[in-house]
Design an enzyme around this catalytic site. Structure first.
Site, PDB file in Angstrom:
ATOM      1  N   GLY A  88       0.847  -1.198  -0.266  1.00 44.79           N
ATOM      2  CA  GLY A  88       0.419   0.323   0.080  1.00 44.79           C
ATOM      3  C   GLY A  88       0.997   0.904   0.121  1.00 44.79           C
ATOM      4  N   ARG A  89       0.519   2.250   0.425  1.00 44.08           N
ATOM      5  CA  ARG A  89       1.395   3.349   0.146  1.00 44.08           C
ATOM      6  C   ARG A  89       1.755   3.396   1.483  1.00 44.08           C
ATOM      7  NH1 ARG A  89      -1.015   8.945   0.902  1.00 44.08           N
ATOM      8  NH2 ARG A  89      -3.393   7.554   0.480  1.00 44.08           N
ATOM      9  N   GLU A  92       6.035   3.873   2.580  1.00 39.82           N
ATOM     10  CA  GLU A  92       6.786   4.783   1.604  1.00 39.82           C
ATOM     11  C   GLU A  92       6.754   5.910   3.028  1.00 39.82           C
ATOM     12  OE1 GLU A  92       3.234   8.616   0.331  1.00 39.82           O
ATOM     13  OE2 GLU A  92       4.431   7.031  -2.053  1.00 39.82           O
ATOM     14  N   TYR A 138       5.410  -5.118  -6.104  1.00 39.19           N
ATOM     15  CA  TYR A 138       4.519  -4.693  -6.776  1.00 39.19           C
ATOM     16  C   TYR A 138       5.467  -3.873  -8.070  1.00 39.19           C
ATOM     17  CZ  TYR A 138       1.223  -1.158  -9.252  1.00 39.19           C
ATOM     18  OH  TYR A 138      -0.426  -1.276 -10.300  1.00 39.19           O
TER      19      TYR A 138
END
Length: 196
Positions: A88-89, A92, A138
């Site tokens: 997911g985000r 980061e 990913y």
């Protein structure tokens, strides 16, 4: 006796990549502690649902509130047998926390099982632990992984202590390979109809 597993999560981590392994690992008898930097047990992180609908990248929508059951500042990685790093985000920004990087490094230095999915390898790359591994992520994270010294492959892969997958559609194979790495034996009896 179940394995003690640590899961590092954060705001807008992928909903399915947090919820499914968290529950699946518990369902087969493992203890899973989900933690997030600067959050206490009982607090929540917000998840995001990422879907693939034929666009050039994934679509992101708001997911659930996922309740943490442990406090990162209170856990000692040495007390855990394995680590899960969902995607997911969240990765980061999670990779900017020293405690996250040091925790990940502990699991690799101790050669403990690690499962990471989707964007989770961004944290592994930041921790400097991917050199020499064959792995996946990913596809948009491939360049970061290769820059960190790994050999990127297409599909779920186990290399030594590390199991990686590309996204939540890989769950069946990714979780199965992680369970194999953990030495988890799951037996299935013959199904019995409800009226038998």
């Amino acid at each position: 006796m179940g394995t003690e597993i640590l899961m590092i999560v954060g705001d807008f981590g992928e909903d399915l990549e947090i919820m499914v392994p968290f529950q699946a690992l518990q369902a087969v008898g493992h203890d899973v502690d989900a933690v997030c930097p600067d959050r206490e047990a009982g607090e929540s992180v917000k998840t995001a649902v990422h879907d693939f609908r034929g666009d050039q990248t994934y679509l992101e929508e708001r997911g659930h509130d996922f309740e943490l059951n442990a406090t990162m500042a209170d856990v000692d990685p040495a007390d855990y047998d394995a680590l899960v790093v969902p995607g997911g985000r969240a990765p980061e920004y999670l990779r900017t926390y020293d405690e996250v990087i040091e925790t990940v490094q502990h699991f690799f230095e101790a050669d403990k099982p690690v499962a990471s999915l989707c964007h989770g390898p961004q944290i592994l790359a930041a921790a400097g632990v991917l050199d020499g591994y064959e792995m996946t992520s990913y596809p948009a994270v491939r360049a970061e992984c290769e820059a960190a010294g790994c050999s990127w492959v297409d599909g779920v892969v186990t290399d030594g202590n590390l199991v990686t997958g590309q996204a939540w559609p890989d769950h069946p194979e990714w979780i199965a390979q992680f369970l194999d790495l953990l030495g988890t034996e799951v037996s299935h009896g013959e199904p019995v109809a409800a009226d038998d």
